[in-house]
Design an enzyme around this catalytic site. Structure first.
Site, PDB file in Angstrom:
ATOM      1  N   ALA A   1       0.827  -1.209   0.000  1.00 50.81           N
ATOM      2  CA  ALA A   1       0.000   0.000   0.000  1.00 50.81           C
ATOM      3  C   ALA A   1       0.861   1.258   0.000  1.00 50.81           C
ATOM      4  CB  ALA A   1      -0.917  -0.003   1.219  1.00 50.81           C
TER       5      ALA A   1
ATOM      6  N   ASP B   1      19.129  25.260 -34.704  1.00 51.30           N
ATOM      7  CA  ASP B   1      19.948  25.704 -35.812  1.00 51.30           C
ATOM      8  C   ASP B   1      19.108  26.627 -36.693  1.00 51.30           C
ATOM      9  OD1 ASP B   1      18.254  23.855 -36.922  1.00 51.30           O
ATOM     10  OD2 ASP B   1      19.772  22.935 -38.201  1.00 51.30           O
TER      11      ASP B   1
ATOM     12  N   GLU C   1      -4.509   4.467   3.952  1.00 41.64           N
ATOM     13  CA  GLU C   1      -4.563   3.053   4.327  1.00 41.64           C
ATOM     14  C   GLU C   1      -3.629   2.765   5.506  1.00 41.64           C
ATOM     15  OE1 GLU C   1      -3.735   0.869   0.770  1.00 41.64           O
ATOM     16  OE2 GLU C   1      -5.264   1.940  -0.368  1.00 41.64           O
TER      17      GLU C   1
ATOM     18  N   THR D   1      -7.995   1.110  -6.784  1.00 43.55           N
ATOM     19  CA  THR D   1      -7.653   2.540  -6.842  1.00 43.55           C
ATOM     20  C   THR D   1      -6.402   2.803  -7.676  1.00 43.55           C
ATOM     21  OG1 THR D   1      -6.464   2.320  -4.739  1.00 43.55           O
ATOM     22  CG2 THR D   1      -8.751   3.073  -4.651  1.00 43.55           C
TER      23      THR D   1
END
Length: 874
Positions: A250, A296, A681, A709
């Site tokens: 996680a 250039d 988490e 996710t």
């Protein structure tokens, strides 16, 4: 030279080829990809998940690693073969004199001392000194960057005028030359030695490597901390090991490599649609970091084709010639209006002589040609094109005035003369050449005042960067025995100012660079006056310094202004203290271009270099982004570059920069989202026990949330559209960390918000006697999906339909986790009723509101920074 001697020299010096670079084995490329710190963390996670028999997650993480590595290796397999391409530029065969006879031999078999026979269209196979030359004109632009072909003469006083270089092309005339250097010792070989492999990492690679190291340490510490806390609370070692590993995964946004790779790949595809072909995938993001654009001149800022821009006659008629290229479109204008009858007669008289005294040919569009092209000297072709615009048709004129004799152009004389039979049985003499060779009392029968006035006008036009030719004519009663005897007593018809004009979009492109905070620099092998004139016209020089002036003196430092023109000679003499403060560098060699790019990089700048010739190859390779022209570029330039412009337009580079900024913005947006979710988490797992939630989430639940996710939704973020303000802000500082500019603070704020909202839902469910763990699981997922939706720059956009689809799919899979029996068994969840699901949805709205507030704050800060940058002088 005999064949036996040639064989001995071939064995001594080796073949006339540029050595090939050692091929990098496939296994080495794979190992290089796997050394990325984020990949190392993921490899460790694979090992740990296999140890705990979590084969599902091990497989998912392994697939991410395989995908990222495969894409990276596939891009690198097409890595630059610039040295090999140099060999392809050499003539496949060469004509040499051996054993007293002409032989055709492979170019690789040419040796020092060989006598070369060269004619129109031949590629010079080796460096050589001229022995004989007749009207020899050589195109050296691929090696020197000089836009105008160079006359060569065996009797010239300057050594360079009597020397040929490998890889140049004979445009006109013939020559006999003695070979002086072959292979690695030739001009091509010396440039090849500069084309060393680039080992520096891109800005994104450097930033992600640093982030990966930090995340690796964080993941390790978390594993140990969570494992120890669990054991202290009496949990089993096996359960806490699985939980600790889950938290480690996680902590690492494992889909980041996939997001980065997909963002780069999508950016590359979008660039291809905008005529920019990416050869090295990381170059996509690097473009967004560019702070200096070194370009250039010929073919990049300019058309790459000579055009007559102004005409001047001794009676005061000065005309502008409109139109570009060699086509007939355009007209003559005097003071912005079509010339009157008398003025037109004078201009036609001037152009008639220029068209008759001419050996070039114009070719209309046809098979394989989209536009008018020219055969022969580009300067003469420009005169033909101007003649067409004045109604002077060359074929009709030659029928009326057939050529009877000529004196070809030679560098020692700097003029050309043709004699034509006139309808009145007289002889028309037409002469053109350099003003100093034509404005001569021995050539013209004009008074001294007119010659002085013409010389002043020629000097004025030359100082503005034009190539100036003077044209004269006269009538004779008969054809002289020697054509040279006709070069006297002529009448001056006027001057023609010829130039390689800037492209129509060049000024707008340079202005866009300024707005985006990118410093444009002109580096060319051309003349300083020409370089200054072009730079002033396209906006590289500020208006106050557009007037020509002397280059920096040899005081050891460049003047105070950044726009000083510096030459390669000054650089070689050490007269320039800091070349990075100069905006125009002229007459530069390949080695000096390379040194200039390195000097910019030493200052911490991210440099993009454009070019099309062999001489640009080393600098293209060294630059952070090498940009080659697709149409007019040599194979060497294309192979050495990271980006190839299919349309040869500098504006395409600006479009590519916009795509690069889009890619980087999307990667940072994903980091905010992914790391905020990962932090939430972790915080839920660490803080939950202090509120009575002993094991807030099980390992499978954490990994399921992470998969939904960081998987579909995270990858879909890579396709988000570019911000409207992307090209109105300066480039991010090259030293800025990937989490810099307030990003880590946003991660913390959103992480805390998601944590508080999710824990609140879980605690409510526990107090109400509901399945709090399943509520907490679904709330955490909903909060993160709310964040990803709220982080969008524009909510209403059709440019990226994948993100809302991915969010909906992830939400559906989240609901399936608490309702589908098989998933409930695997994830240890229970079904939720309508109230419990509504609470989780409310937490998602909290995440959305917090992300919108963060996005609004970021946009305000960006607008303020852009306004501050606009007020700061460049």
């Amino acid at each position: 030279m005999t064949q036996e001697e040639a064989a001995r020299l071939l064995a001594e010096h080796g073949p006339n080829e540029v050595g090939r670079a050692r091929r990098i084995p496939l296994w080495s490329r794979v190992v290089s990809q796997l050394r990325d710190p984020l990949i190392v963390v993921l490899l460790a996670a694979v090992v740990l998940t296999l140890v705990t028999r979590d084969h599902t997650d091990a497989t998912i993480i392994a697939l991410v690693i395989v995908f990222n590595t495969a894409v990276g290796v596939a891009q690198e397999v097409r890595a630059d073969n610039a040295v090999a391409a140099l060999s392809a530029l050499s003539a496949p065969t060469a004509r040499v004199v051996r054993d007293g006879a002409e032989h055709e031999v492979p170019a690789a078999g040419v040796v020092p001392g060989d006598v070369l026979l060269l004619g129109e269209g031949d590629v010079v196979p080796a460096d050589a000194d001229l022995v004989e030359a007749s009207a020899l004109l050589v195109d050296e632009s691929a090696l020197t960057g000089e836009s105008v072909p160079v006359d060569k003469d065996a009797a010239a006083a300057e050594p360079e005028a009597a020397r040929l270089q490998a890889g140049t092309v004979v445009l006109r005339g013939r020559a006999v030359a003695a070979v002086t250097a072959t292979g690695a010792a030739s001009a091509l070989g010396r440039i090849a030695a500069l084309l060393h492999p680039r080992v520096e990492q891109t800005p994104l690679q450097r930033r992600l490597a640093g982030l990966g190291r930090v995340l690796a340490v964080v993941a390790t510490v978390l594993c140990v901390l969570v494992f120890a806390l669990g054991l202290a609370r009496g949990q089993s070692a096996e359960v806490m090991a699985v939980t600790a590993i889950s938290l480690a995964v996680a902590a690492v946004p494992e889909s980041l490599p996939a997001v980065v790779t997909l963002s780069l790949a999508l950016g590359a595809r979008r660039m291809a649609a905008r005529r920019a072909v990416v050869r090295r995938l990381p170059a996509v993001e690097t473009l967004g970091s560019v702070t200096v654009l070194a370009t250039d001149k010929t073919g990049t800022l300019t058309e790459g084709r000579m055009v007559v821009e102004r005409l001047w006659t001794p009676r005061g008629t000065e005309a502008e010639v409109t139109g570009t290229g060699y086509g007939p479109s355009g007209e003559l204008l005097v003071s912005g209006r079509p010339p009157g009858p008398e003025q037109l007669d004078r201009l036609r008289e001037l152009l008639t002589a220029a068209v008759l005294c001419n050996d070039a040919t114009l070719r209309p569009p046809g098979p394989g040609r989209d536009d008018w092209t020219a055969l022969g000297d580009p300067t003469e072709a420009a005169l033909l094109a101007a003649g067409v615009k004045a109604g002077c048709d060359r074929e009709a004129l030659l029928r009326e005035y057939p050529r009877a004799a000529e004196v070809p152009f030679e560098s020692s004389r700097k003029r050309m003369t043709t004699l034509h039979r006139a309808p009145s049985d007289r002889v028309l003499v037409c002469l053109k050449g350099a003003p100093e060779a034509v404005l001569d009392p021995d050539v013209l029968r004009e008074d001294a005042g007119l010659l002085e006035s013409a010389a002043r006008e020629a000097a004025r036009l030359a100082s503005a960067g034009h190539r100036v030719l003077a044209v004269a004519s006269g009538l004779r009663d008969d054809l002289p025995r020697r054509p040279e005897d006709a070069e006297t007593g002529l009448r001056l018809l006027g001057l023609a100012a010829i130039d390689d004009p800037p492209k129509e979009a060049a000024a707008a492109t340079v202005a866009a660079c300024h707005r985006a905070g990118i410093t444009p620099v002109l580096i060319t092998g051309d003349h300083p006056a020409t370089a200054r004139a072009v730079a002033a016209r396209v906006g590289i020089l500020p208006p106050s310094t557009a007037e020509p002036g002397p280059p920096a003196a040899g005081s050891g430092a460049v003047g105070a202004a950044d726009d000083t023109v510096v030459t390669g000679r000054q650089l070689a003499a050490g007269e320039v203290a800091d070349p990075t403060r100069v905006r125009i560098l002229a007459r530069t060699s390949p080695e000096q271009k390379l040194d200039i790019v390195r000097a910019w990089q030493a200052r911490g700048e991210v440099t993009a270099m454009t070019g099309d010739g062999v001489n640009d190859g080393p600098a293209l390779r060294q630059a952070d982004i090498g940009v080659a022209m697709g149409h007019r570029g040599t194979e060497v330039a294309r192979q050495a570059a990271d980006l190839v412009l299919a349309d040869d337009e500098l504006g395409t580079v600006v479009s590519a920069v916009e795509e690069g900024r889009r890619v980087y913005d999307n990667i940072r947006r994903f980091l905010v989202y992914g790391m905020a979710g990962g932090a939430a988490e972790i915080l839920v797992m660490l803080a939950g026990p202090f509120f009575g939630l002993v094991v807030p989430l099980r390992a499978g639940q954490i990994l399921w949330v992470n998969l939904l996710t960081h998987g579909l939704t995270g990858v879909a973020m890579g396709a988000e559209p570019v911000s409207r303000a992307a090209m109105n802000r300066p480039p991010r500082p090259p030293q800025e960390h990937v989490l810099g500019a307030g990003l880590w603070q946003r991660v913390v704020r959103l992480g805390v918000l998601v944590t508080v909202a999710s824990l609140a839902a879980g605690l409510w469910a526990r107090e109400a006697g509901r399945p709090w763990q399943s509520v907490l699981f679904l709330s955490l997922l909903a909060a993160q999906l709310g964040v990803v939706t709220g982080l969008r720059d524009r909510l209403r956009t059709r440019e990226n339909p994948f993100l809302p689809v991915a969010v909906a799919a992830s939400a559906a899979l989240g609901l399936a986790a608490v309702h589908v029996p098989l998933l409930r068994t695997y994830l240890a969840t229970v079904p939720l009723d309508g109230t419990e699901t509504a609470v989780a949805a409310a937490v998602g709205l909290v995440g959305f509101a917090g992300a919108r507030a963060e996005s609004a704050s970021r946009r305000r800060s960006a607008r303020a920074a852009a306004r501050a940058a606009a007020r700061t002088p460049t």
